[in-house]
Every structure is written in structure tokens, then in C-alpha cells.
Design a protein around this motif. Structure first.
Motif, PDB file in Angstrom:
ATOM      1  N   ALA A   1       0.827  -1.208   0.000  1.00  0.00           N
ATOM      2  CA  ALA A   1       0.000   0.000   0.000  1.00  0.00           C
ATOM      3  C   ALA A   1       0.860   1.256   0.000  1.00  0.00           C
ATOM      4  O   ALA A   1       0.530   2.241  -0.675  1.00  0.00           O
ATOM      5  CB  ALA A   1      -0.930  -0.003   1.214  1.00  0.00           C
ATOM      6  N   ARG A   2       1.973   1.247   0.734  1.00  0.00           N
ATOM      7  CA  ARG A   2       2.833   2.435   0.761  1.00  0.00           C
ATOM      8  C   ARG A   2       3.471   2.669  -0.603  1.00  0.00           C
ATOM      9  O   ARG A   2       3.578   3.804  -1.069  1.00  0.00           O
ATOM     10  CB  ARG A   2       3.892   2.301   1.854  1.00  0.00           C
ATOM     11  CG  ARG A   2       3.294   2.393   3.256  1.00  0.00           C
ATOM     12  CD  ARG A   2       4.343   2.712   4.301  1.00  0.00           C
ATOM     13  NE  ARG A   2       5.338   1.670   4.418  1.00  0.00           N
ATOM     14  CZ  ARG A   2       5.180   0.545   5.113  1.00  0.00           C
ATOM     15  NH1 ARG A   2       4.041   0.317   5.730  1.00  0.00           N
ATOM     16  NH2 ARG A   2       6.142  -0.345   5.201  1.00  0.00           N
ATOM     17  N   ALA A   3       3.880   1.594  -1.267  1.00  0.00           N
ATOM     18  CA  ALA A   3       4.439   1.742  -2.614  1.00  0.00           C
ATOM     19  C   ALA A   3       3.376   2.240  -3.582  1.00  0.00           C
ATOM     20  O   ALA A   3       3.626   3.116  -4.420  1.00  0.00           O
ATOM     21  CB  ALA A   3       5.006   0.403  -3.093  1.00  0.00           C
ATOM     22  N   PHE A   4       2.176   1.707  -3.472  1.00  0.00           N
ATOM     23  CA  PHE A   4       1.080   2.120  -4.351  1.00  0.00           C
ATOM     24  C   PHE A   4       0.743   3.588  -4.126  1.00  0.00           C
ATOM     25  O   PHE A   4       0.518   4.344  -5.078  1.00  0.00           O
ATOM     26  CB  PHE A   4      -0.143   1.238  -4.067  1.00  0.00           C
ATOM     27  CG  PHE A   4      -1.344   1.560  -4.898  1.00  0.00           C
ATOM     28  CD1 PHE A   4      -1.365   1.279  -6.259  1.00  0.00           C
ATOM     29  CD2 PHE A   4      -2.471   2.130  -4.324  1.00  0.00           C
ATOM     30  CE1 PHE A   4      -2.487   1.568  -7.029  1.00  0.00           C
ATOM     31  CE2 PHE A   4      -3.590   2.420  -5.080  1.00  0.00           C
ATOM     32  CZ  PHE A   4      -3.600   2.136  -6.443  1.00  0.00           C
TER      33      PHE A   4
ATOM     34  N   ALA B   1      -1.453   3.809   1.793  1.00  0.00           N
ATOM     35  CA  ALA B   1      -1.395   4.573   0.533  1.00  0.00           C
ATOM     36  C   ALA B   1      -1.145   6.046   0.808  1.00  0.00           C
ATOM     37  O   ALA B   1      -0.365   6.703   0.101  1.00  0.00           O
ATOM     38  CB  ALA B   1      -2.691   4.380  -0.249  1.00  0.00           C
ATOM     39  N   ALA B   2      -1.807   6.594   1.841  1.00  0.00           N
ATOM     40  CA  ALA B   2      -1.617   8.012   2.161  1.00  0.00           C
ATOM     41  C   ALA B   2      -0.185   8.292   2.600  1.00  0.00           C
ATOM     42  O   ALA B   2       0.427   9.294   2.188  1.00  0.00           O
ATOM     43  CB  ALA B   2      -2.601   8.431   3.255  1.00  0.00           C
ATOM     44  N   LEU B   3       0.378   7.408   3.427  1.00  0.00           N
ATOM     45  CA  LEU B   3       1.756   7.615   3.877  1.00  0.00           C
ATOM     46  C   LEU B   3       2.734   7.454   2.724  1.00  0.00           C
ATOM     47  O   LEU B   3       3.743   8.172   2.638  1.00  0.00           O
ATOM     48  CB  LEU B   3       2.091   6.632   5.003  1.00  0.00           C
ATOM     49  CG  LEU B   3       1.359   6.862   6.327  1.00  0.00           C
ATOM     50  CD1 LEU B   3       1.732   5.781   7.338  1.00  0.00           C
ATOM     51  CD2 LEU B   3       1.679   8.241   6.897  1.00  0.00           C
ATOM     52  N   GLY B   4       2.455   6.508   1.835  1.00  0.00           N
ATOM     53  CA  GLY B   4       3.318   6.339   0.669  1.00  0.00           C
ATOM     54  C   GLY B   4       3.339   7.568  -0.212  1.00  0.00           C
ATOM     55  O   GLY B   4       4.363   7.916  -0.809  1.00  0.00           O
ATOM     56  N   ALA B   5       2.196   8.255  -0.272  1.00  0.00           N
ATOM     57  CA  ALA B   5       2.102   9.489  -1.063  1.00  0.00           C
ATOM     58  C   ALA B   5       2.563  10.713  -0.275  1.00  0.00           C
ATOM     59  O   ALA B   5       2.497  11.834  -0.779  1.00  0.00           O
ATOM     60  CB  ALA B   5       0.667   9.683  -1.521  1.00  0.00           C
ATOM     61  N   LYS B   6       3.002  10.497   0.981  1.00  0.00           N
ATOM     62  CA  LYS B   6       3.430  11.574   1.880  1.00  0.00           C
ATOM     63  C   LYS B   6       2.295  12.556   2.184  1.00  0.00           C
ATOM     64  O   LYS B   6       2.523  13.739   2.444  1.00  0.00           O
ATOM     65  CB  LYS B   6       4.660  12.301   1.335  1.00  0.00           C
ATOM     66  CG  LYS B   6       5.862  11.385   1.144  1.00  0.00           C
ATOM     67  CD  LYS B   6       7.122  12.158   0.823  1.00  0.00           C
ATOM     68  CE  LYS B   6       8.288  11.216   0.544  1.00  0.00           C
ATOM     69  NZ  LYS B   6       8.557  10.290   1.654  1.00  0.00           N
TER      70      LYS B   6
ATOM     71  N   ALA C   1       4.260   9.077  16.191  1.00  0.00           N
ATOM     72  CA  ALA C   1       5.433   8.307  15.770  1.00  0.00           C
ATOM     73  C   ALA C   1       5.115   7.388  14.597  1.00  0.00           C
ATOM     74  O   ALA C   1       5.981   7.120  13.761  1.00  0.00           O
ATOM     75  CB  ALA C   1       5.970   7.493  16.946  1.00  0.00           C
ATOM     76  N   TRP C   2       3.874   6.901  14.507  1.00  0.00           N
ATOM     77  CA  TRP C   2       3.495   5.992  13.424  1.00  0.00           C
ATOM     78  C   TRP C   2       3.586   6.655  12.054  1.00  0.00           C
ATOM     79  O   TRP C   2       3.843   5.991  11.053  1.00  0.00           O
ATOM     80  CB  TRP C   2       2.081   5.455  13.656  1.00  0.00           C
ATOM     81  CG  TRP C   2       1.031   6.541  13.685  1.00  0.00           C
ATOM     82  CD1 TRP C   2       0.735   7.368  14.716  1.00  0.00           C
ATOM     83  CD2 TRP C   2       0.149   6.898  12.622  1.00  0.00           C
ATOM     84  NE1 TRP C   2      -0.278   8.245  14.376  1.00  0.00           N
ATOM     85  CE2 TRP C   2      -0.654   7.961  13.080  1.00  0.00           C
ATOM     86  CE3 TRP C   2      -0.030   6.438  11.319  1.00  0.00           C
ATOM     87  CZ2 TRP C   2      -1.634   8.570  12.289  1.00  0.00           C
ATOM     88  CZ3 TRP C   2      -1.007   7.037  10.530  1.00  0.00           C
ATOM     89  CH2 TRP C   2      -1.794   8.081  11.018  1.00  0.00           C
ATOM     90  N   VAL C   3       3.386   7.963  12.003  1.00  0.00           N
ATOM     91  CA  VAL C   3       3.467   8.674  10.716  1.00  0.00           C
ATOM     92  C   VAL C   3       4.887   8.669  10.186  1.00  0.00           C
ATOM     93  O   VAL C   3       5.135   8.587   8.992  1.00  0.00           O
ATOM     94  CB  VAL C   3       2.944  10.126  10.876  1.00  0.00           C
ATOM     95  CG1 VAL C   3       3.098  10.902   9.575  1.00  0.00           C
ATOM     96  CG2 VAL C   3       1.495  10.120  11.304  1.00  0.00           C
ATOM     97  N   ARG C   4       5.859   8.696  11.104  1.00  0.00           N
ATOM     98  CA  ARG C   4       7.256   8.724  10.684  1.00  0.00           C
ATOM     99  C   ARG C   4       7.777   7.327  10.379  1.00  0.00           C
ATOM    100  O   ARG C   4       8.851   7.194   9.814  1.00  0.00           O
ATOM    101  CB  ARG C   4       8.124   9.359  11.773  1.00  0.00           C
ATOM    102  CG  ARG C   4       7.749  10.821  12.006  1.00  0.00           C
ATOM    103  CD  ARG C   4       8.740  11.477  12.950  1.00  0.00           C
ATOM    104  NE  ARG C   4       8.670  10.905  14.313  1.00  0.00           N
ATOM    105  CZ  ARG C   4       7.851  11.321  15.234  1.00  0.00           C
ATOM    106  NH1 ARG C   4       6.963  12.253  14.966  1.00  0.00           N
ATOM    107  NH2 ARG C   4       7.850  10.777  16.437  1.00  0.00           N
TER     108      ARG C   4
END
Length: 424
Positions: A63-66, A283-288, A421-424
Motif C-alpha cells: 500500500a505504501r508503494a502504491f 497509501a496516504a503515507l506512501g504518497a506523503k 510516531a506511526w506517521v514517521r
């Protein structure tokens, strides 16, 4: 979110429904065959449960890559997870085939039941590699938010397995009558079809990028280690709870199991929302898009809490009627009252815990979840279970332990999410 959750729920619910059919079909052969199936499916289920990291861990990474706009890398996570599935699956086949008679003999004292269970397990275990491939397939497809294909693949495989189960066990539809072994063959064929469909889709998506990559596999195994330890802590606690409940009497263990089954079914519903949280947050974190990730975590938690409160209200209103669906024994009905109200009280807490578990898994924070779950299990749930036996607290003590376990986890995940901390 609801679209993602609905897809996940179908995939989660389909195997238990198939197992219910399998039990009903084999149950007509006799008590020995039913007992053998129960023992062998328990062993297969424990094996599968410990390896769910192939699904949950792969979802988070994919999901992060996507979300970062790199669908190729998201699919490549699925490729590496599939290599792990095939390697671990082959190892399990070899070991399980050798030790099946010993394992079933330890679990059940009846030699006939143990022997039949071993025969079933030695056939069905050959489907384990493709069961694990299916887990990996669900993981990367959830990561790229493909909601339709996993449902089609799972339903297709289990539908064929269901028809074969009825036909091969009882010799219907022109098929040979194989009895209990027919159930194992049907299980093997159904799981293999689902796994083969996931593998076929992966090969098409990967476009030749099928070589194993050591660095990615190591990273996935590290996350897998944390999720396996987390899963094992659940298993130890619930097995201990069942063992202690059995020492309080037949009515108490029956009541405990009825409410526990309802808990497990409700957990599937809440888990589907947690999986949606994984996909959207990853997905949101992957897109920053960090603010989007935070908003998603809040939104999913509110929805999950609302669903759990609604279910709790329904169970509270039906407290006098619903238990009678499961039993007419007055002793069991009297004993159910205690865990029933613990269950009702625990559901709103569980709604928040499951949602935030999904958020943290989506961020790849598996190490924290491992530590928090182990702390709750070893510091709250297990001590209460065994103290209940020592001081004769009965089911109230056991379910107090489960409630404390959920409260401990609630405090941990709320603190973690609020810390950022989870966001980082």
C-alpha cells in the motif's frame, strides 16, 4: 473505505463458512469422522494463522508503494511474499507429513480418530503452499486496492471445493465415495484453485519481474517475525482460557465457547474495517499525505466504534433470546450470562482497538504492535486466566482477563497514534 472493507469481509468469512459446510457433510458419516476432521482442521488452522503476516505485512508494504505512485514496486512486494509462501509452504508440507500421526496422537487419545485425522492432514497439507500464496496475493492486491479479484478467486476455489466435498464424501454427482479422505481432497483442490488464480494474476502483473530479491525478503521476514509473535500471544491466551474454563465444568466451557465463537465472528467484521484502514493509511503515507493519513485514522476509528456499539446494543437487547439459538440446556444458558455481558461491554473498546491496529499496521509499525500485544497478554490476560483457576473465579475471572487485555491494548494504541510516531 466501506468498499475495501466489504471485499475484505467476504474473503475473511468465506473459509469459516466452507468449514461449517465441511463439518456438516462429514458429520453425517459419524462421530469418529467428525472428531477426526475437527482435530485435523484445528492443526491446519493453527499453521495458517501463524503465517497471516504474508497477508497483513504485504498489504502494508504494498500500500505504501502504491500510494507513492509506484505500482510496480507494490506488485514486486507480492512477488517476494509469494517466494516466502512457496518456501515456507514446502517446508511445512515436508515436516507436517512426517509428524502428522504424532501430532494428532498427542491431541486426541482415541487411536482411530487420531489415525483418521493424520490421513486427512497428510492429504490436505499439500495445499499449504498455495494457501500461503493466496495470503500473499490478498496482501498485494489489497495494497493496490483491487477489491474485486480477491473475492472472485476465493469464492471460485471454495465453491469448487464445496461441490467436491459433498460429492467425494458421499459419492454423489457421479464421483467416487471417499468418505473422510474425500473431504481432504476437496479441501486440497479448492485451496489450490484459489492459490493458482492468485499466482496467475501475479505473473501477469509482474511482467517478468519474478526473481527473488534478498533485501525485500529479509525486510518482509522481519515484519513477519513481529506479527507471528503477536499472533502466538493470542493463541496461547485463548488456548489457556479454554483449558481453564474446562476445569470449571461442562456448562461453563460450553458457555465460554459459545460466546467466544460470537467474539471471533464479530472480530472478522471489525478486522475488515482494520484492513481498509491498512490500505488507506498505507497509501496516504506512501504518497506523503500525512494529514490525510491522520484524518483517515480518525474516520476509520469512528466508523469501527459506531459499528461495534451497534453490535453491542443488538447483543444487549437480545441477551434473553440469542443464546437460545445455540443451546437449550438451562445450565449452559445460566452460565452464558456472565461472559455475555463482558462481551457486550468489551465490544466498543474492541472497535477502537481493531481500527487503530489497522492504522499502525498500515504504517508498518508491527514492532510496536508486537510489544503492546505481548505486554497485554503476559501482563493482564494470562495472569487473570490462571488466577481464576487458583481462586475459583470462574468465567468472570477469565473474561475479566480478556477485558483487561483489550483495555491494555486500547491504552497502547491510542498513545501511539496520538504520539505521531506511526506517521514517521
Amino acid at each position: 473505505m466501506l468498499k475495501l472493507a466489504a471485499s475484505a469481509l467476504v474473503v475473511l468469512v468465506a473459509p469459516p463458512l466452507y468449514l461449517m459446510l465441511d463439518l456438516a457433510v462429514v458429520g453425517r458419516l459419524g462421530a469418529h469422522e467428525l472428531a477426526s476432521l475437527a482435530v485435523s482442521t484445528l492443526v491446519l488452522g493453527v499453521i495458517s494463522t501463524q503465517l497471516t503476516f504474508l497477508s497483513y505485512g504485504t498489504t502494508a508494504r504494498s500500500a505504501r508503494a502504491f500510494g507513492a505512485g509506484d505500482r510496480e514496486r507494490a506488485v514486486d512486494e507480492g512477488v517476494q511474499a509469494t517466494w516466502i509462501a512457496l518456501g515456507v509452504g514446502a517446508l511445512i508440507v515436508g515436516v507436517a507429513w512426517l509428524v502428522a500421526p504424532w501430532v494428532t496422537g498427542v491431541l486426541v487419545p482415541d487411536d482411530v480418530v487420531a489415525s483418521d485425522a493424520a490421513r486427512w492432514l497428510r492429504i490436505a497439507v499439500f495445499g499449504v503452499p498455495l494457501i500461503l500464496v493466496s495470503m500473499a496475493g490478498n496482501g498485494w492486491m489489497r495494497g493496490v486496492q483491487d477489491t474485486r479479484r480477491p473475492v472472485v478467486y476465493v469464492v471460485a476455489g471454495l465453491s469448487v471445493g464445496a461441490v467436491l466435498c459433498v460429492g467425494l464424501v458421499h459419492g454423489l454427482f457421479g464421483l467416487p465415495r471417499l468418505g473422510l479422505e474425500g473431504s481432504a481432497v476437496a479441501n486440497l483442490v479448492g485451496e489450490s484453485i484459489t492459490g493458482a488464480l492468485f499466482a496467475w494474476r501475479l505473473v501477469r502483473e509482474a511482467s517478468g519481474r519474478l526473481a527473488p530479491v534478498g533485501g525485500v525478503i529479509r525486510a518482509q521476514l522481519t515484519m513477519g517475525r513481529d506479527l507471528i509473535l503477536r499472533s502466538l500471544s493470542f493463541q496461547v491466551c485463548f488456548v489457556s482460557a479454554a483449558a481453564v474454563a474446562a476445569r470449571f465444568g461442562v456448562a461453563q466451557v460450553a458457555a465460554h465457547q459459545v460466546v467466544l465463537q460470537l467474539w471471533e465472528f464479530t472480530a472478522l467484521l471489525l478486522d475488515s474495517l482494520a484492513i481498509a484502514a491498512q490500505q488507506l493509511v498505507g497509501a496516504a503515507l506512501g504518497a506523503k499525505l500525512f494529514d490525510d493519513a491522520r484524518k483517515t485514522s480518525t474516520h476509520v476509528t469512528k466508523v469501527s466504534a459506531a459499528v461495534s456499539v451497534a453490535v453491542a446494543a443488538g447483543l444487549a437487547l437480545g441477551a434473553g433470546l440469542l443464546p437460545r439459538i445455540f443451546t437449550s440446556d438451562q445450565g449452559v444458558l445460566d452460565a452464558i450470562t456472565t461472559p455475555w455481558w463482558f462481551f457486550v461491554a468489551m465490544l466498543p473498546i474492541a472497535g477502537v482497538v481493531f481500527a487503530l491496529d489497522g492504522v499502525l499496521l498500515g504504517s508498518g509499525d508491527a514492532a510496536f504492535l508486537r510489544t503492546a500485544t505481548l505486554a497485554g497478554a503476559l501482563g493482564a490476560f494470562l495472569p487473570m486466566i490462571w488466577l481464576s483457576l487458583v481462586f475459583d473465579w470462574g468465567l468472570a475471572g477469565i473474561w475479566s482477563g480478556l477485558l483487561l487485555f483489550m483495555i491494555t491494548r486500547l491504552g497502547a494504541v491510542v498513545w501511539r497514534v496520538r504520539s505521531g510516531a506511526w506517521v514517521r
